[in-house]
Structures are given as structure tokens and as C-alpha cells.
Enzyme design. Structure first.
Site, PDB file in Angstrom:
ATOM      1  N   MET B 149       0.802  -1.229   0.000  1.00  0.00           N
ATOM      2  CA  MET B 149       0.000   0.000   0.000  1.00  0.00           C
ATOM      3  C   MET B 149       0.834   1.279   0.000  1.00  0.00           C
ATOM      4  O   MET B 149       0.639   2.188  -0.784  1.00  0.00           O
ATOM      5  CB  MET B 149      -0.856  -0.048   1.265  1.00  0.00           C
ATOM      6  CG  MET B 149      -2.032   0.852   1.276  1.00  0.00           C
ATOM      7  SD  MET B 149      -3.318   0.265   0.178  1.00  0.00           S
ATOM      8  CE  MET B 149      -4.211  -0.839   1.244  1.00  0.00           C
ATOM      9  N   LYS B 150       1.782   1.315   0.926  1.00  0.00           N
ATOM     10  CA  LYS B 150       2.600   2.508   1.161  1.00  0.00           C
ATOM     11  C   LYS B 150       3.368   2.991  -0.068  1.00  0.00           C
ATOM     12  O   LYS B 150       3.511   4.182  -0.308  1.00  0.00           O
ATOM     13  CB  LYS B 150       3.570   2.156   2.305  1.00  0.00           C
ATOM     14  CG  LYS B 150       4.710   3.079   2.502  1.00  0.00           C
ATOM     15  CD  LYS B 150       4.368   4.163   3.482  1.00  0.00           C
ATOM     16  CE  LYS B 150       5.568   5.089   3.643  1.00  0.00           C
ATOM     17  NZ  LYS B 150       5.171   6.472   3.707  1.00  0.00           N
TER      18      LYS B 150
END
Lengths: 525, 286
Positions: B149-150
Site C-alpha cells: 500500500m505505502k
């Protein structure tokens, strides 16, 4: 030292909760053993031979423990059957180990008549063997401490002498490692870590002998430990300064590495109660049970452990998740205390890993490093360098390491793992290590007493950030206590990684102790 | 290029106009502070003590590399029996920049929104992407930066894409295990990241994956992407992959490539089918 204005009642509360979290795990630890604990027991008794199996050296202790495990009797421990055979054959533990491995003697064959192998006699002999083994560990410890006293020793757990310069070697070949380690010591390094081959944590045995090939590092073997310690002894004498040796007490052979590290006079061992679970997908129960026994050995040998919380922020967002590091440090501290370790042996690890482009990132770094120092005042805090945002621009990378060194000396970190300009490219060249030692010496010397000459502004940015991280930590620990450690890990309490109680590697090697389980080490270590 | 002129000079047309030299692309060489000077810097260690002889040896090595006007900036004792050098010199070698050709990943630079939009309108279903760090390699920093995600450097990871169903298997995944999961999950693409390169283990593992995929008849059903700090596109092609991404790659670079490649293959497939049907109809008419 300049101090942050931390709420001490919250810190006490964190410690109480960590104890509460460890309670249910302690009963799991007490009632179970593992193949690795039984192998470590044999190794402490002297079963450190190996035999060739399918063209490869394989440790005798693995063959012996596997033989017992096959019959489903591992819950009684390896000692009853092994000691009975020792009594019967009158062999030393090493000789018997070799004979069993070579197939000359069967571990579980019926005892010849006329030999007293009554349970009482076995118990007596086992106690005697374990006491002797304990004395070997004490002798090794004393030999190590003697050299430390003979030469100058810069290490102070509380960090009052400034950060210790710690570097890694990782050539894959133990003899090249020695060349690199000696050069690093001469350049000013105080501690050498031999990085392990990248696969070793998942091997359920320890390779044997001197090794010259590895991937991203060098295999941890008893002989490699001995070769490196011998070189560093020599270098310590020459330089008049004690050089410490570090290796990895993690993975599926954690208790055995503790045993070999203690016998070969290692100074530091990377050892973490949860690292293997999170980052190597080793089974939770296996890791938690193994870490306890390994730390019992470590406590006796007064080896300083280094915990692995620095890794958490390589996978999770480093600014938002600083509290996970602190929460894990409280838990690691509690498990170490439960294994009779003292705080001066707990090198609690941490790293920042925040984006270098974040405005005021150094204020956040100072806050975190300083609060770690203050919350664990007696412990040798280990500060790990930036890696996540390292790139091929080695000049910028060198500058990042310089700022990291500055934060380290300012906040009184005990052990500074020096960053390498070529971090993102390859395992360090001799010149990379030399440059980084020069960088650290310059900054540690130039800013030596800065921390004593400043104050942190009450309610300033640094103070407030530390307070926020402490609040988040308390909330995080409360959440873990409520769920239980294992379920919390399953629900990604650390590093955004999820593991299950029965998942992961090495679960098969966990067995419940039977009522007649015998292992005097649990009482005497 | 910055011009070293001023306006009064320009007005006086009879006077020569002074400008900094522009690079000669037919004869390109390194630049320090004067165009064409050929300046480079280098640092290395010699396994001998610092000495006048060591200094001479370092200079001779650089001259042997074709450097001229070799200037030894420093010679330092790095340890007993080791000296460290920083050296400057001028390269005489030039390159015709206009003739350079590099094999690159052919794909448009797009934002996450653009990529999601293309998947929605042109593909109409989520693409399944499986990523792993294979063999004994435990360094997940690359695959994490692309999938999680990051993301990396402000560019969100593939998990964040609405049009992608991305799964990161993490470290030390064996090649067969990876293929098993790819089959089970009906993956459209596999991303493999390798960081450790000692003894060329990354190349061996890359080639092994392709061999296993071929054996199982999966090779052409999957988009296979290699990544890592030492990975280049030509190297990945040589190992049998469809594309390779190196240092500084952002998740959107990879996502954009996957979408392009998927559509390219689908269109090719459709064409084949179409021409096949045409042939059939022609045959039928006959």
C-alpha cells in the site's frame, strides 16, 4: 544529559502491561520443549561433531534428536536415553554422538545387562554432566572477561563513554571476513558483526566447520566463530583495545547458536523474542519457547543481546509506527527478564527509517532516540542506521549516515551500527567501512558532550513528539494485552505482518514435556 | 546552455558573441567545469601500505585505464597493509551519443488514476498480480516498495490500485511454490524481486523460474517481471522475463507496463482468433 519530560507513570504502566502480556506465554514456555532446545542441550554436553550424510556434513546432535523424535518420545527430553547410553558404553558425550551418527550404536537399543541405568542413576549422571557443562560456560566467560580487563575496554552499557563503533563484515568467506574485520578494528571499530548467509535462519541445523561460500554473508558455525574470535583476540592485544564479536542467535537454531556463541566467547548476539516470527515466518510457539532457553544461556554467559526492532519500520510507515518499536522493546525486555537476564545485557535495537525529505525529520529522530535512552537507562541501546531510503548516490548516503551519527552521539546511544555509503549496492568494501568509521569518529569526537550542554524545551516539538509516541505505545500495549500476544500478531500488531499460532516454519519441532521430562539446565542455568 | 553574453554585446553585431561551449554529441565525454575536459573521479583501495611506491602504483593503474593528467587527491592508510586513494583524471575516450541504442521497457508514464481508468474501461476486470522475493533471498525492500500500500517515494503501491488485485508473498518463496500460487490464484502477472547477487544467485534463480514455468506450460500465460537494484531490462530479457526494472522504479511504472502488456497480448490474441475465424469462413465458403 539533556532529558525529555516524559510521563514516568506511563512508562511504569507500559512495563506492567508487558509483564501481563508475557504471562500466558510463560506457561507455554514452561510446559514445552523443542528439537532445537534438545540439540542445544547435547551441544552443551559436548556433542559438537558432525558426520557426512549424502556428501554433506550434518551435525550429530540433529541425527540423535531426530531418532528420538521419530519414536514420539521427545517429550521426555533427549537426556534420559542419551545419558543411559553414556552410562552403558562409558563413552564421552562427543564419542557417543559420533558412534550414534555413524550407526555403530543405536540410541534406543535395549541396555546390556549388568549396567546400572536406573532412573536415579541417569538423573545423577545428567546433573553431573550439566554442572560440568555449566562450568565450561563459566570458564569461557571468565577467559573473555580476563582479556577485556587486560586491554582497554570502551564499552559502557549505559552509554556514558559515547557510542561504540559497530560494523559488519559479509564476504561469505570466513578467511576474507577476518581480513576485513582486522582492517576495521585497526581503523577504529569496536565491534565486528559477521553477517550470516541469507538462508541460514531457516536451516534446522547448524552447518559444520570453516566455510568459504555464503550468500550475502558467512555461515554461522562453531569453527567460524572460533576463527574470528581468535583473530579479534590477537587484534585486541595488538591494539590494546578490546574488539567485540557479534553473530546471529535467531532462526530455527536459536538455542544452539547461544550455546556455541557462549562456548566460543562471543560478546554480542542478535536475539529477539519476535523477529523470527515476523520476518522469517518461523512458528510463533517455536520462537517464543526457543528464545527463552537461548536467553538462559546468554544470561549465564553475560552476552549482550541485540533485539531487532529496527526492522519493523522497513515494512511499516516509519513516522506513524514508531510506537510499535517501543512496544516491542518493552515486550523483549520482559521476556529477557523472565529468562533471568539483567537490563545491562539487553541491547534494545531501534532505527528511524523516516523519509529524509520529511520536514524536521531530525527532530523526530532525536525524540525517538532520546526517549529510548531515557526509558531504558541501564540498557545498551543499539542504534541502527538508515537503510530504507538509501540509494546509489553514495555521497548523499554518506551524509545521511553522518546525520545518523550526530543523533546517536547527541542522545547517548550505546552501540552505533555504522551505516555504509554503499548500503543500497553491495556488502561493504574495505574502503566503505573505513570511510564510515572515519565519519563516525569525527562526529562522536566533535559533538562528544553536546548532550550534556543543552536542554530540551518543555512542550517543544521534540518533547511533544516523544509524548505522542509514548501515548501511542501505551495504547498499543493495552490492545495487545487485551487480545493476547499471539492473536495481536495475527492481527498485524507489528510491522504490518500477520502470522498464526500454528503457521510458519518449525512448528513440528515443538513438543509438550511429559511428566518425567529431564533437563537439569532449566534449573542450573 | 548558459550564455556568457550581455545585451550590449548583442547590439554590436561586429563583435564576436562569447558563449560557453555546447556539448558535442558526436564526441561526448565527461564534464567537470570546462566542456570536453573529460574529468572523472574514482576511489579504490590497494592491498599495500601507503608509500611513494603505492602512490606511483595507483597513478600507473589509472594511466593504464587511459586517464590523462592523473591527480592523486589523497592516499590514506585504511588499515595495516591497505591504502585508500581518491584520484582525478581526464578521459580521452569519446562516444557518439547520437548512435546509442538502449533496449527499454516500452510503456507510457501514467498516474494511478489513469491506470485504474484504463483497466476499468478497456479490461473490465481486476488484474491479478503476485509478487515475491524468491530463493533464499530475504530482502523484501524491493517487492514491498512496489506492492505494499505505502509504495515508494510518494507513489502508492499496487495494493492501492482499484484495478489490481496484488498480493505480496514476501521473502524466501521457492520458485515452484510461487508458480503453484500463481496457478491457484489465476495470476495475470508475477513480479520477482532479487536483491542478493553474490555468485550471480539472482540470475540463477531468475532462469530457474522461467525453466519451471516453461515446463509447466505457464510461460506464455503469465506476464513475468523481474526487479531489483542490480536488475536491468536487457538482463531480464536474457533470463527469459518479459521486462526488468531496476533502481528507482516506482509502482506506477510497473503497473503501467503490466496494463500495456496485458492489452497488447489480448489484442494479439483477438486478432489471431479473428483471422482464424475469417479463414474458417473462407474455408466454409469454398
Amino acid at each position: 544529559m539533556a532529558e525529555l519530560h516524559l510521563d514516568t507513570t506511563k512508562i511504569l504502566r507500559c512495563r506492567d502491561i508487558a509483564e501481563k502480556i508475557s504471562k500466558p506465554i510463560e506457561s507455554l514456555i514452561e510446559t514445552h520443549t523443542t528439537v532445537a532446545i534438545e540439540r542445544a542441550t547435547l551441544r552443551l554436553l559436548g556433542v559438537n561433531g558432525a558426520s557426512v550424510q549424502n556428501g554433506q556434513w550434518f551435525p550429530d546432535c540433529n541425527l540423535i534428536v531426530d531418532e528420538l523424535a521419530k519414536t514420539g518420545r521427545l517429550g521426555e527430553g533427549i537426556l534420559p536415553s542419551f545419558v543411559a547410553k553414556m552410562l552403558e558404553t562409558k563413552m564421552t558425550a562427543y564419542e557417543l554422538g559420533q558412534s550414534i551418527a555413524k550407526g555403530k550404536i543405536q540410541l534406543l537399543s535395549p541396555t546390556k545387562s549388568g549396567v546400572n541405568v536406573s532412573p536415579v542413576e541417569i538423573k545423577r549422571k545428567a546433573s553431573e554432566l550439566c554442572s560440568n557443562a555449566k562450568q565450561n560456560l563459566i570458564d569461557a566467560r571468565e577467559k573473555r572477561d580476563l582479556l577485556r580487563k587486560k586491554v582497554q575496554d570502551p564499552f559502557d552499557p549505559a552509554g556514558r563513554n559515547g557510542p561504540l563503533l559497530y560494523v559488519i563484515v559479509a564476504t561469505g568467506n570466513i578467511y576474507d571476513d577476518v581480513t576485513q574485520a582486522r582492517a576495521a578494528a585497526q581503523a577504529g571499530a569496536d565491534a565486528i558483526a559477521v553477517i550470516r548467509s541469507t538462508a541460514q535462519s531457516l536451516l534446522d541445523y547448524i552447518p559444520h566447520g570453516a566455510t568459504t561460500e555464503g550468500f550475502g554473508g558467512t555461515y554461522a558455525t562453531q569453527e567460524n566463530f572460533r576463527i574470528m574470535r581468535e583473530a579479534l583476540d590477537d587484534e585486541s592485544e595488538k591494539l590494546g583495545r578490546y574488539i567485540r564479536l557479534t553473530n546471529y542467535c535467531s532462526g530455527l537454531c536459536m538455542p544452539e547458536i547461544a550455546a556455541l556463541g557462549a562456548l566460543e566467547r562471543l560478546d554480542f548476539l542478535l536475539n529477539d523474542a519476535m523477529y523470527g516470527i515476523l520476518f522469517r515466518d518461523i512458528n510463533m510457539q517455536r520462537t517464543l519457547i526457543d528464545q527463552h532457553f537461548s536467553r538462559r544461556i546468554i544470561a549465564l554467559s553475560k552476552i549482550v543481546i541485540h533485539t531487532g526492532e529496527d526492522n519493523y519500520l522497513t515494512t511499516a510507515d516509519a513516522i506513524e509506527n514508531g510506537h510499535q518499536v517501543l512496544a516491542s522493546q518493552f515486550i523483549n525486555e520482559r521476556f529477557a527478564l523472565n529468562a533471568t537476564m539483567t537490563q545491562d545485557l539487553m541491547g534494545l535495537g531501534h532505527a528511524q527509517e523516516m523519509s529524509p525529505e520529511h520536514t524536521n525529520v531530525f527532530l523526530l529522530e532525536i525524540a525517538r532516540a532520546q526517549m529510548t535512552r531515557q526509558i531504558f537507562p541501564k540498557s545498551p541501546i543499539k542504534f541502527m542506521p538508515p537503510t530504507r531510503y538509501k540509494c546509489g548516490d553514495i555521497f548523499y548516503s554518506h551524509l545521511m549516515d553522518a546525520m545518523f551519527n550526530f543523533v546517536g552521539v547527541l542522545t547517548g546511544q550505546t552501540i552505533q551500527l555504522l551505516g555504509m555509503a554503499t548500503e543500497a549496492m553491495h556488502t561493504p568494501l574495505l574502503q566503505d567501512r573505513w570511510m564510515s568509521i572515519k565519519n563516525a569518529k569525527y562526529i562522536f569526537n566533535g559533538a562528544k558532550d553536546l548532550g550534556k550542554d543543552i536542554e530540551y524545551k518543555r512542550g517543544g516539538m521534540i518533547d511533544q513528539w516523544a509524548a505522542k509516541v509514548l501515548d501511542d505505545t501505551l495504547a498499543h500495549l493495552e490492545m495487545i494485552a487485551k487480545k493476547g500476544l499471539m492473536r495481536a500478531i495475527e492481527e498485524r500488531a507489528f510491522a504490518e505482518v500477520s502470522r498464526t499460532e500454528q503457521g510458519g516454519k518449525g512448528f513440528k519441532g515443538v513438543v509438550k514435556k511429559t511428566a518425567d521430562y529431564l533437563n537439569p539446565f532449566f534449573e542450573i542455568l | 546552455m548558459a550564455k556568457v553574453t550581455n545585451k550590449t554585446d548583442k547590439k554590436k553585431a561586429d563583435k564576436p558573441v562569447l558563449t560557453a561551449k555546447t556539448p558535442d554529441l558526436k564526441r561526448l565525454n565527461p564534464y567537470g567545469d570546462i566542456m570536453g575536459d573529460g574529468t572523472i573521479q574514482l576511489a579504490f583501495t590497494l592491498p599495500v601500505e601507503p608509500s611513494p611506491e603505492a602512490r606511483e602504483a595507483a597513478i600507473k593503474i589509472c594511466e593504464g585505464l587511459g586517464l590523462q593528467q592523473v591527480k592523486l587527491a589523497t592516499m590514506e592508510k585504511a588499515a595495516d597493509g591497505f591504502s585508500f586513494f581518491v584520484i582525478y583524471g581526464n578521459v580521452t575516450k569519446t562516444i557518439d551519443f547520437t548512435k546509442i541504442h538502449v533496449v527499454k521497457v516500452e510503456s507510457k508514464k501514467r498516474s494511478r488514476y489513469e491506470i485504474d481508468e484504463i483497466i476499468k474501461t478497456e479490461i473490465g476486470r481486476k488484474l491479478k498480480v503476485i509478487g515475491a522475493c524468491t530463493g533464499f533471498d530475504a530482502h523484501t525492500v524491493g517487492i514491498d516498495a512496489i506492492i505494499n500500500m505505502k509504495g515508494f517515494a510518494g507513489d502508492y503501491g499496487l495494493e492501492r490500485y482499484q484495478g489490481l488485485d496484488a498480493k505480496n508473498l514476501g521473502a524466501q518463496v521457492q520458485n515452484d511454490e510461487l508458480l503453484d500460487i500463481a496457478v491457484k490464484e489465476k495470476a495475470d502477472a508475477i513480479l520477482v524481486s532479487k536483491v542478493v547477487t553474490q555468485h550471480n544467485i539472482h540470475l540463477k534463480d531468475f532462469k530457474d523460474l522461467i525453466a519451471r514455468a516453461k515446463k509447466r506450460g505457464l510461460r506464455d500465460k503469465l506476464i513475468l517481471v523481474a526487479g531489483g537494484p542490480r536488475v536491468t531490462h536487457p538482463m531480464a530479457l536474457e533470463c527469459g522475463f518479459d521486462a526488468g526494472f531496476g533502481v528507482g522504479t516506482k509502482p506506477s511504472d510497473v503497473a503501467s507496463y503490466i496494463v500495456d502488456e496485458f492489452i497488447k497480448r489480448r489484442d494479439k490474441e483477438n486478432k489471431k482468433k479473428l483471422s482464424g475465424e475469417k479463414k474458417k469462413t473462407i474455408k466454409a465458403k469454398k
